[in-house]
Write a protein that holds these residues in place. Structure first.
Motif, PDB file in Angstrom:
ATOM      1  N   PHE A  51     -35.414   4.346  12.778  1.00 53.54           N
ATOM      2  CA  PHE A  51     -35.438   5.808  12.686  1.00 53.54           C
ATOM      3  C   PHE A  51     -36.756   6.318  12.102  1.00 53.54           C
ATOM      4  CE2 PHE A  51     -30.579   6.215  12.709  1.00 53.54           C
ATOM      5  CZ  PHE A  51     -30.559   6.981  13.868  1.00 53.54           C
ATOM      6  N   GLY A 334     -28.705  10.444  10.952  1.00 57.51           N
ATOM      7  CA  GLY A 334     -29.999   9.881  11.248  1.00 57.51           C
ATOM      8  C   GLY A 334     -30.793   9.639   9.977  1.00 57.51           C
ATOM      9  N   ARG A 339     -34.079  13.495  11.082  1.00 56.85           N
ATOM     10  CA  ARG A 339     -32.769  13.601  10.449  1.00 56.85           C
ATOM     11  C   ARG A 339     -32.196  14.992  10.718  1.00 56.85           C
ATOM     12  NH1 ARG A 339     -29.903  15.035   5.878  1.00 56.85           N
ATOM     13  NH2 ARG A 339     -28.404  13.464   5.148  1.00 56.85           N
TER      14      ARG A 339
END
Length: 391
Positions: A51, A334, A339
């Protein structure tokens, strides 16, 4: 080599498949569409790393450049902020981030509570009720439509188009919905420009008209992203979370006795049955190594929060609902620059909905066996078609 993510059983319950894949390797190659393989990330540490890795791009326009995909997605949907990298992503996110801070959400709290109460007023004790259709779906769509300034008369259509955007295996339906949403929002932008109000959409118009280089297409795209992302995941959070509690009666009773625990319980519900099963895809801009697996440049990478949040290396006994668990670091929203900026709003809506529901209907129970429930046919989202209950 078959794709385990396309097995019908995976849609009903992806977690045994995720566990089997993760035990073999936290990052591995899986078959994809058009003969192109993807790399699926199922381990928690590896997902968190992925991520945040800038070498994994979300710029889908760059990825698909020069390729005939046979698709007809509206650019406002296919090239949203979610599908950009810095510096474009940084600028776009900055324009809307202030509207989703904890303080901004706190100001929405009374409205969220009033909508929840109005929806629950229609529930009759002992009468079978679909908790998705009568609470989990209408609450977040009403709130985000109110925030954006979507008229009440249009909200049913908005919900229908949003559903269609996640219709797995139906590209024609997805493409048509993308044009319907974008065309509608282009018209709404024009209406707000003629008659400004106090909505977020009017705020975004003022930013654009005030000199920031926010183009018309970007404005419609941001509105589409906020409209869809602003309620789909929260609908699944409320539905999945309520189901988990109904399947764990002691947890349900405990929250009824101690309603102040609902806020922290929401994070465990997010971890246990994440509304986003697999995140929208990224691709490697160079050769990288992740979780001991070599990923060649140009390869799509799928990060699975649903799998990562049940990684026993990070969360012991991950398949068990534990209201006392430390859920710090769960990836349901996330991680990194992408995010979910709507996380405070999603948490607030789920907390209000579950607290009100348990206060008013402490004896609520499933109206059908859990194994008979139908799940939405989409690989990205994890959510119920309906949730019949007896309040």
């Amino acid at each position: 080599m078959s794709n385990p993510l396309q097995d019908p059983e995976f849609l009903r319950n992806p977690y045994p498949t995720f566990a089997a894949l993760r035990s073999a390797s936290p990052v591995q190659q899986v078959p994809g569409g058009g003969g192109r393989s993807s790399y699926l990330v199922t381990g928690h540490a590896e997902a968190r790393e992925a991520f945040a890795d800038p070498r994994l791009s979300k710029d889908t326009a760059r990825f698909f450049a020069g390729r005939d995909t046979g698709r007809n997605l509206h650019p406002a949907v296919s090239r949203s902020m979610l599908a950009t990298d810095p510096p474009q992503h940084t600028r776009l996110r900055g324009l809307v981030a202030k509207s989703f801070t904890s303080g901004a959400v706190a100001r929405l709290q009374p409205y969220i509570e009033s909508v929840t109460d109005e929806l629950l007023d229609a529930w009759v004790p002992g009468d079978r009720t679909d908790a998705v259709a009568s609470l989990a779906a209408p609450l977040p769509v009403t709130v985000i439509c109110q925030l954006l300034g979507v008229p009440e008369a249009d909200r049913t259509a908005v919900r229908s188009w949003s559903n269609d955007l996640f219709a797995a295996g139906r590209p024609d339906r997805i493409d048509a919905a993308s044009h319907a949403v974008a065309d509608y929002l282009a018209g709404l932008v024009a209406a707000k420009r003629r008659s400004p109000d106090d909505s977020l959409l009017t705020e975004l118009i003022r930013v654009r008209d005030g000199g920031d280089r926010l183009g018309e297409d970007e404005l419609v795209s941001l509105a589409a992203l906020l409209l869809v992302a602003g309620h789909e995941t929260t609908t699944n959070l409320i539905g999945n979370g309520l189901l988990a509690l109904l399947r764990t009666p002691e947890a349900l009773r405990r929250l009824h006795r101690n309603p102040d625990l609902v806020g922290t319980a929401v994070d465990e519900l997010l971890r246990l049955d994440s509304p986003v099963s697999t995140a929208t895809f990224r691709f490697a801009t160079e050769d990288i190594t992740l979780g001991g697996t070599e990923i060649p440049a140009g390869s799509p990478v799928l990060i699975a929060p649903g799998a990562a949040n049940r990684d026993p290396a990070r969360f012991p006994e991950p398949d068990r609902l534990d209201l006392d668990r430390d859920t710090t670091g769960h990836l349901a929203f996330g991680h990194g620059i992408h995010r979910c900026l709507g996380a405070p709003l999603a948490r607030a809506e789920a907390t209000v909905a579950l607290r009100a529901l348990l206060a008013r209907f402490p004896a609520i129970r499933l109206a059908v066996p859990a194994e008979d429930l139908e799940w939405r046919h989409t690989r990205l989202m994890r959510g119920l078609v309906s949730l019949p209950v007896l309040p």
